[in-house]
Write an enzyme that holds these catalytic residues in place. Structure first.
Site, mmCIF file in Angstrom:
data_model
loop_
_atom_site.group_PDB
_atom_site.id
_atom_site.type_symbol
_atom_site.label_atom_id
_atom_site.label_comp_id
_atom_site.label_asym_id
_atom_site.label_seq_id
_atom_site.Cartn_x
_atom_site.Cartn_y
_atom_site.Cartn_z
ATOM 1 N N GLU A 186 0.830 -1.222 0.000
ATOM 2 C CA GLU A 186 0.000 0.000 0.000
ATOM 3 C C GLU A 186 0.857 1.263 0.000
ATOM 4 O O GLU A 186 1.718 1.435 0.863
ATOM 5 C CB GLU A 186 -0.919 -0.012 1.235
ATOM 6 C CG GLU A 186 -1.894 1.147 1.237
ATOM 7 C CD GLU A 186 -2.930 1.065 2.360
ATOM 8 O OE1 GLU A 186 -3.277 -0.049 2.782
ATOM 9 O OE2 GLU A 186 -3.377 2.136 2.807
ATOM 10 N N LYS A 241 -7.572 -0.664 11.505
ATOM 11 C CA LYS A 241 -6.932 -1.128 10.261
ATOM 12 C C LYS A 241 -5.711 -0.250 9.971
ATOM 13 O O LYS A 241 -4.663 -0.747 9.542
ATOM 14 C CB LYS A 241 -7.935 -1.079 9.110
ATOM 15 C CG LYS A 241 -7.468 -1.748 7.829
ATOM 16 C CD LYS A 241 -6.700 -0.852 6.901
ATOM 17 C CE LYS A 241 -6.320 -1.585 5.609
ATOM 18 N NZ LYS A 241 -5.521 -0.751 4.698
ATOM 19 N N ASP A 274 3.627 -14.534 12.007
ATOM 20 C CA ASP A 274 2.257 -14.907 11.634
ATOM 21 C C ASP A 274 1.347 -13.689 11.800
ATOM 22 O O ASP A 274 0.847 -13.402 12.881
ATOM 23 C CB ASP A 274 1.823 -16.060 12.553
ATOM 24 C CG ASP A 274 0.408 -16.520 12.297
ATOM 25 O OD1 ASP A 274 -0.309 -15.869 11.516
ATOM 26 O OD2 ASP A 274 0.012 -17.532 12.889
ATOM 27 N N HIS A 309 -2.245 10.434 -1.346
ATOM 28 C CA HIS A 309 -2.323 9.121 -1.988
ATOM 29 C C HIS A 309 -2.221 9.225 -3.497
ATOM 30 O O HIS A 309 -1.776 8.318 -4.159
ATOM 31 C CB HIS A 309 -3.693 8.496 -1.680
ATOM 32 C CG HIS A 309 -3.645 7.475 -0.588
ATOM 33 N ND1 HIS A 309 -3.806 6.148 -0.817
ATOM 34 C CD2 HIS A 309 -3.458 7.590 0.731
ATOM 35 C CE1 HIS A 309 -3.731 5.482 0.312
ATOM 36 N NE2 HIS A 309 -3.522 6.349 1.272
#
Ligand code: MEV
Length: 405
Positions: free
Chosen positions: A70, A246, A262, A360
């Site tokens: 990202e 998130k 993991d 972005h």
């Protein structure tokens, strides 16, 4: 700097060998090695590794390797780390690396089963530790508790929770081994039958915490207020809390992936912990200090290790850990919590200010240019033009490719 120049600089700072530099450039994993890690291998999946700079945690400098697809994540973490560095860096603390293992025993009489299990305390601990690889490293099963469920749709059950000090490992294998080792004894003691023998990903005895301060001079009074307002929605609304968290995990996962830990386990633990009081909430907290600075903190389980499993089998994971330079799993967890907090503020700062899209846009434009078939210098040229035109679409990127070529 070019990619190679950056890599060489990090190589100098982290004392990487020529081989390690080469492995970083190619991803490290060979098809042969990949074939030993999982089943039915047909290839290798690549991700960029970027370095988040400027991180200082508990007075120590860290270069943070992040594996992520990202755009903006690495830049945002570096930027916030710089602001935090100016006020003394992040302060982190961690619990002992204690994982929980669960053994589920279906029984008729839960109270009598509980008493019998507690009465065999020492025998159960000895058995749980007998085959544990952790004991020689100073870890192992420290204690256990018995949880009781009087009724369920399959009847009553007790659940033995082993508390396992996994030292510098993630610990899953050892925890599961200990759970399996005690199962026959639990059946014998209670006359019940065991079903599950597996660790819990809600690793709430292995918490990491980080806190930081950003000067109001770097943000401005208004932005501090807007960030606290934005934070508040994540405290009261699960729809926002999920996105807020998130953003935190954008940072944590990237480092967890770079070190071949993991990440699903870390994710599961984080979100279960976020819902621990019945409502899903933000994992972090942001407030305005008395002097107007922004102060933030975070707390979450971090079940990640620096030895064992894939961490030592994956060549670029070993290199990522060398770059990071952490010496213990708790130190690693404190750095991860700090990265999560920085990432969270990076997102909140953009969202509460100019919005996320402006920053972005250019990075996104590069991806669109690549997707349209641009290569080499075409990528920058087309991305810049689309950003200037505020028209970032694959069709436009294809048009621009045709015009020039
Ligand atoms: C995008 O990957 C992450 C954000 O949505 C996080 C947030 O909204 O806080 C920007």
């Amino acid at each position: 700097m070019s990619v190679a120049e950056r890599r060489n600089l990090v190589g100098e700072l982290a004392n990487l060998t020529e081989n390690e530099l080469g492995a970083l450039a190619t991803g490290g994993l060979t098809p042969e090695l990949a074939n030993r890690l999982v089943e039915n291998v047909i290839g290798i999946h690549g991700l960029p590794i970027g370095i988040a700079a400027n991180f200082m945690v508990n007075g120590r400098d860290y270069l943070i390797p992040m594996a992520i697809e990202e755009p903006s994540v690495v830049a945002a973490a570096s930027h916030i780390a710089k602001l935090v560095r100016d006020t003394g860096g992040f302060t982190a603390s961690t619990d002992a690396p204690m994982m929980i293992g669960q053994v589920q025993v279906l029984v008729r009489d839960v109270e009598s089963a509980r008493e019998k299990i507690l009465a065999a305390h020492d025998e159960i601990l000895a058995l749980a530790n007998a085959k544990s690889t952790l004991v020689e490293f100073g870890g192992g099963v420290r204690d256990f508790e018995v949880r009781v469920f009087h009724e369920s749709r399959v009847g009553a059950m007790v659940v033995v929770h082993l508390f396992v000090d996994v030292r510098d490992a993630m610990g899953a294998n050892s925890v599961n081994t200990s759970c399996e080792a005690i199962a026959p004894l639990l059946e014998q003691l209670t006359g019940g039958h065991v079903v599950l023998r597996i660790l819990s990903n809600l690793a709430d005895r292995r918490l990491a915490r980080a806190s930081c301060r950003v000067s109001k001079n770097d943000l401005g009074d208004e932005l501090v207020t807007r960030i606290v307002e934005a934070q508040t929605l994540a405290e009261i609304d699960p729809y926002r809390a999920a996105t807020h968290n998130k953003g935190i995990m954008n940072g944590i996962d990237a480092v967890v992936v770079a070190t071949a830990n993991d990440w699903r386990g870390v994710e599961a633990g984080a979100h279960a912990y976020a819902a621990r009081d019945g409502q899903y909430r933000a994992l972090s907290q942001w407030d305005c200090a008395a002097n107007g600075d922004l102060i933030g903190s975070i707390e979450l389980p971090i079940p990640s290790g620096i030895i064992g499993g894939t961490v030592n089998a994956h060549p670029s994971a070993k290199i990522a850990l060398k770059i990071l330079g952490v010496k213990t799993a708790p130190e690693f967890a404190g750095v991860l919590a700090s990265v999560g907090l920085a990432q969270n503020l990076g997102a909140l700062r953009a969202l509460a200010g100019e919005g996320i899209q402006r920053g972005h846009m250019e990075l996104h434009a590069r991806q669109i240019a690549i997707a349209a078939g641009a290569t080499g210098e075409q990528i920058e040229r087309i991305a810049e033009q689309m950003t200037r035109e505020k028209d970032v679409r694959i069709t436009r990127a294809k048009e621009l490719l045709e015009i020039r070529d």
